[in-house]
Scaffold this motif. Sequence first.
Motif, PDB file in Angstrom:
ATOM      1  N   VAL A  92       0.873  -1.168   0.000  1.00  0.00           N
ATOM      2  CA  VAL A  92       0.000   0.000   0.000  1.00  0.00           C
ATOM      3  C   VAL A  92       0.913   1.221   0.000  1.00  0.00           C
ATOM      4  CG1 VAL A  92      -1.789   1.284   1.212  1.00  0.00           C
ATOM      5  CG2 VAL A  92      -1.813  -1.222   1.246  1.00  0.00           C
ATOM      6  N   TYR A  93       0.679   2.119  -0.920  1.00  0.00           N
ATOM      7  CA  TYR A  93       1.501   3.318  -1.067  1.00  0.00           C
ATOM      8  C   TYR A  93       0.746   4.526  -0.502  1.00  0.00           C
ATOM      9  CZ  TYR A  93       4.970   0.903  -3.867  1.00  0.00           C
ATOM     10  OH  TYR A  93       5.973   0.052  -4.295  1.00  0.00           O
ATOM     11  N   TYR A  94       1.462   5.297   0.321  1.00  0.00           N
ATOM     12  CA  TYR A  94       0.864   6.428   1.021  1.00  0.00           C
ATOM     13  C   TYR A  94       1.558   7.732   0.627  1.00  0.00           C
ATOM     14  CZ  TYR A  94      -1.057   2.884   4.181  1.00  0.00           C
ATOM     15  OH  TYR A  94      -1.710   1.809   4.712  1.00  0.00           O
ATOM     16  N   CYS A  95       0.763   8.748   0.457  1.00  0.00           N
ATOM     17  CA  CYS A  95       1.268  10.101   0.245  1.00  0.00           C
ATOM     18  C   CYS A  95       1.410  10.778   1.614  1.00  0.00           C
ATOM     19  CB  CYS A  95       0.271  10.859  -0.622  1.00  0.00           C
ATOM     20  SG  CYS A  95       0.683  12.569  -0.957  1.00  0.00           S
ATOM     21  N   ASN A  96       2.496  11.524   1.788  1.00  0.00           N
ATOM     22  CA  ASN A  96       2.768  12.187   3.069  1.00  0.00           C
ATOM     23  C   ASN A  96       3.208  13.622   2.837  1.00  0.00           C
ATOM     24  OD1 ASN A  96       5.361  12.875   4.950  1.00  0.00           O
ATOM     25  ND2 ASN A  96       3.729  11.925   6.147  1.00  0.00           N
ATOM     26  N   ALA A  97       2.703  14.508   3.668  1.00  0.00           N
ATOM     27  CA  ALA A  97       3.139  15.907   3.671  1.00  0.00           C
ATOM     28  C   ALA A  97       3.727  16.217   5.040  1.00  0.00           C
ATOM     29  CB  ALA A  97       1.975  16.831   3.384  1.00  0.00           C
ATOM     30  N   GLN A  98       4.889  16.835   5.054  1.00  0.00           N
ATOM     31  CA  GLN A  98       5.560  17.094   6.322  1.00  0.00           C
ATOM     32  C   GLN A  98       6.154  18.491   6.354  1.00  0.00           C
ATOM     33  OE1 GLN A  98       9.479  15.244   7.197  1.00  0.00           O
ATOM     34  NE2 GLN A  98       8.492  14.343   8.978  1.00  0.00           N
ATOM     35  N   ARG A  99       6.030  19.124   7.513  1.00  0.00           N
ATOM     36  CA  ARG A  99       6.713  20.394   7.734  1.00  0.00           C
ATOM     37  C   ARG A  99       7.350  20.299   9.114  1.00  0.00           C
ATOM     38  NH1 ARG A  99       4.922  26.399   8.548  1.00  0.00           N
ATOM     39  NH2 ARG A  99       6.699  27.463   7.631  1.00  0.00           N
ATOM     40  N   ARG A 100       8.644  20.092   9.150  1.00  0.00           N
ATOM     41  CA  ARG A 100       9.347  19.795  10.409  1.00  0.00           C
ATOM     42  C   ARG A 100       9.302  20.962  11.374  1.00  0.00           C
ATOM     43  NH1 ARG A 100      14.463  16.627   7.597  1.00  0.00           N
ATOM     44  NH2 ARG A 100      13.354  14.670   7.224  1.00  0.00           N
ATOM     45  N   VAL A 101       9.358  22.198  10.867  1.00  0.00           N
ATOM     46  CA  VAL A 101       9.442  23.356  11.767  1.00  0.00           C
ATOM     47  C   VAL A 101       8.180  23.471  12.616  1.00  0.00           C
ATOM     48  CG1 VAL A 101       8.531  24.970  10.057  1.00  0.00           C
ATOM     49  CG2 VAL A 101      10.013  25.800  11.880  1.00  0.00           C
ATOM     50  N   THR A 102       7.046  23.002  12.089  1.00  0.00           N
ATOM     51  CA  THR A 102       5.798  23.035  12.850  1.00  0.00           C
ATOM     52  C   THR A 102       5.378  21.644  13.307  1.00  0.00           C
ATOM     53  OG1 THR A 102       4.565  22.928  10.780  1.00  0.00           O
ATOM     54  CG2 THR A 102       4.951  25.119  11.715  1.00  0.00           C
ATOM     55  N   GLN A 103       6.233  20.651  13.013  1.00  0.00           N
ATOM     56  CA  GLN A 103       5.952  19.257  13.383  1.00  0.00           C
ATOM     57  C   GLN A 103       4.616  18.774  12.848  1.00  0.00           C
ATOM     58  OE1 GLN A 103       6.594  19.298  17.713  1.00  0.00           O
ATOM     59  NE2 GLN A 103       8.669  18.570  17.360  1.00  0.00           N
ATOM     60  N   GLU A 104       4.255  19.218  11.654  1.00  0.00           N
ATOM     61  CA  GLU A 104       3.027  18.769  11.023  1.00  0.00           C
ATOM     62  C   GLU A 104       3.337  17.594  10.101  1.00  0.00           C
ATOM     63  OE1 GLU A 104       2.268  22.858   9.621  1.00  0.00           O
ATOM     64  OE2 GLU A 104       0.189  22.452  10.175  1.00  0.00           O
ATOM     65  N   ASN A 105       2.425  16.638  10.098  1.00  0.00           N
ATOM     66  CA  ASN A 105       2.645  15.408   9.353  1.00  0.00           C
ATOM     67  C   ASN A 105       1.283  14.881   8.914  1.00  0.00           C
ATOM     68  OD1 ASN A 105       4.449  13.531   8.334  1.00  0.00           O
ATOM     69  ND2 ASN A 105       4.448  12.260  10.160  1.00  0.00           N
ATOM     70  N   PHE A 106       1.001  14.915   7.625  1.00  0.00           N
ATOM     71  CA  PHE A 106      -0.302  14.514   7.110  1.00  0.00           C
ATOM     72  C   PHE A 106      -0.160  13.282   6.222  1.00  0.00           C
ATOM     73  CE2 PHE A 106      -1.525  18.308   8.941  1.00  0.00           C
ATOM     74  CZ  PHE A 106      -1.079  19.458   8.286  1.00  0.00           C
ATOM     75  N   TRP A 107      -1.190  12.435   6.245  1.00  0.00           N
ATOM     76  CA  TRP A 107      -1.177  11.199   5.474  1.00  0.00           C
ATOM     77  C   TRP A 107      -2.431  11.053   4.632  1.00  0.00           C
ATOM     78  CZ3 TRP A 107       3.039   8.062   5.488  1.00  0.00           C
ATOM     79  CH2 TRP A 107       3.957   8.210   6.524  1.00  0.00           C
ATOM     80  N   GLY A 108      -2.272  10.449   3.470  1.00  0.00           N
ATOM     81  CA  GLY A 108      -3.405  10.029   2.688  1.00  0.00           C
ATOM     82  C   GLY A 108      -3.841   8.645   3.123  1.00  0.00           C
ATOM     83  N   PRO A 109      -4.976   8.164   2.618  1.00  0.00           N
ATOM     84  CA  PRO A 109      -5.502   6.853   3.005  1.00  0.00           C
ATOM     85  C   PRO A 109      -4.755   5.682   2.376  1.00  0.00           C
ATOM     86  CG  PRO A 109      -6.931   7.860   1.389  1.00  0.00           C
ATOM     87  CD  PRO A 109      -5.909   8.886   1.736  1.00  0.00           C
ATOM     88  N   GLY A 110      -3.983   5.942   1.317  1.00  0.00           N
ATOM     89  CA  GLY A 110      -3.211   4.884   0.681  1.00  0.00           C
ATOM     90  C   GLY A 110      -3.872   4.324  -0.561  1.00  0.00           C
ATOM     91  N   THR A 111      -3.033   3.751  -1.431  1.00  0.00           N
ATOM     92  CA  THR A 111      -3.516   3.090  -2.636  1.00  0.00           C
ATOM     93  C   THR A 111      -2.714   1.800  -2.828  1.00  0.00           C
ATOM     94  OG1 THR A 111      -3.995   3.376  -5.000  1.00  0.00           O
ATOM     95  CG2 THR A 111      -1.960   4.370  -4.197  1.00  0.00           C
ATOM     96  N   GLN A 112      -3.393   0.748  -3.193  1.00  0.00           N
ATOM     97  CA  GLN A 112      -2.766  -0.562  -3.312  1.00  0.00           C
ATOM     98  C   GLN A 112      -2.059  -0.702  -4.654  1.00  0.00           C
ATOM     99  OE1 GLN A 112      -2.715  -3.341  -1.040  1.00  0.00           O
ATOM    100  NE2 GLN A 112      -1.216  -4.105  -2.542  1.00  0.00           N
ATOM    101  N   VAL A 113      -0.833  -1.163  -4.598  1.00  0.00           N
ATOM    102  CA  VAL A 113      -0.073  -1.535  -5.797  1.00  0.00           C
ATOM    103  C   VAL A 113       0.283  -3.013  -5.666  1.00  0.00           C
ATOM    104  CG1 VAL A 113       2.071  -1.230  -7.078  1.00  0.00           C
ATOM    105  CG2 VAL A 113       0.839   0.773  -6.187  1.00  0.00           C
ATOM    106  N   THR A 114      -0.109  -3.783  -6.651  1.00  0.00           N
ATOM    107  CA  THR A 114       0.185  -5.213  -6.658  1.00  0.00           C
ATOM    108  C   THR A 114       0.931  -5.549  -7.940  1.00  0.00           C
ATOM    109  OG1 THR A 114      -1.806  -5.701  -5.381  1.00  0.00           O
ATOM    110  CG2 THR A 114      -0.769  -7.539  -6.551  1.00  0.00           C
ATOM    111  N   VAL A 115       2.107  -6.122  -7.777  1.00  0.00           N
ATOM    112  CA  VAL A 115       2.930  -6.522  -8.922  1.00  0.00           C
ATOM    113  C   VAL A 115       2.921  -8.048  -8.970  1.00  0.00           C
ATOM    114  CG1 VAL A 115       5.148  -6.338 -10.075  1.00  0.00           C
ATOM    115  CG2 VAL A 115       4.348  -4.482  -8.588  1.00  0.00           C
ATOM    116  N   SER A 116       2.276  -8.580  -9.977  1.00  0.00           N
ATOM    117  CA  SER A 116       2.108 -10.032 -10.068  1.00  0.00           C
ATOM    118  C   SER A 116       1.797 -10.436 -11.490  1.00  0.00           C
ATOM    119  CB  SER A 116       0.979 -10.488  -9.141  1.00  0.00           C
ATOM    120  OG  SER A 116       0.729 -11.871  -9.301  1.00  0.00           O
ATOM    121  N   SER A 117       2.267 -11.621 -11.854  1.00  0.00           N
ATOM    122  CA  SER A 117       1.937 -12.153 -13.168  1.00  0.00           C
ATOM    123  C   SER A 117       0.694 -13.030 -13.090  1.00  0.00           C
ATOM    124  CB  SER A 117       3.126 -12.936 -13.729  1.00  0.00           C
ATOM    125  OG  SER A 117       3.523 -13.949 -12.820  1.00  0.00           O
TER     126      SER A 117
END
Length: 117
Positions: A92-117
């Motif tokens: 599951v791949y997640y997008c993240n936004a971060q700003r260290r000076v304000t200690q803010e950290n945001f996440w998306g819900p994620g998206t599934q990546v499956t690599v298979s034959s």
Amino acid sequence: QVQLAESGGGLVQPGGSLRLSCAASGFVFRIYAMSWYRQPPGEEREQVARIGAGGDIIYADSVKGRFTIFRDNAKNTVSLQMNSLKADDTAVYYCNAQRRVTQENFWGPGTQVTVSS
């Protein structure tokens, strides 16, 4: 209200490509570092790629030369181009936004990546 919305996941064969996108809203996108993380089944979440507010980029060793992160501050999006995909990239791949000076950290819900034959 902060929102991060990932898209572009799915099922792909080994050696194939996918592009993930993350649309951001509710914060001043251009001043945040944006990252992609992934969490394989049964494992911990790990950082895949990061692009700073100034455009500096780092990649995990496992994806160097195969993945490319880029951001569009005009559209408030960050994307991850994934080439030469392997079964080990399945996660599951997640997008993240971060700003260290304000200690803010945001996440998306994620998206599934499956690599298979």
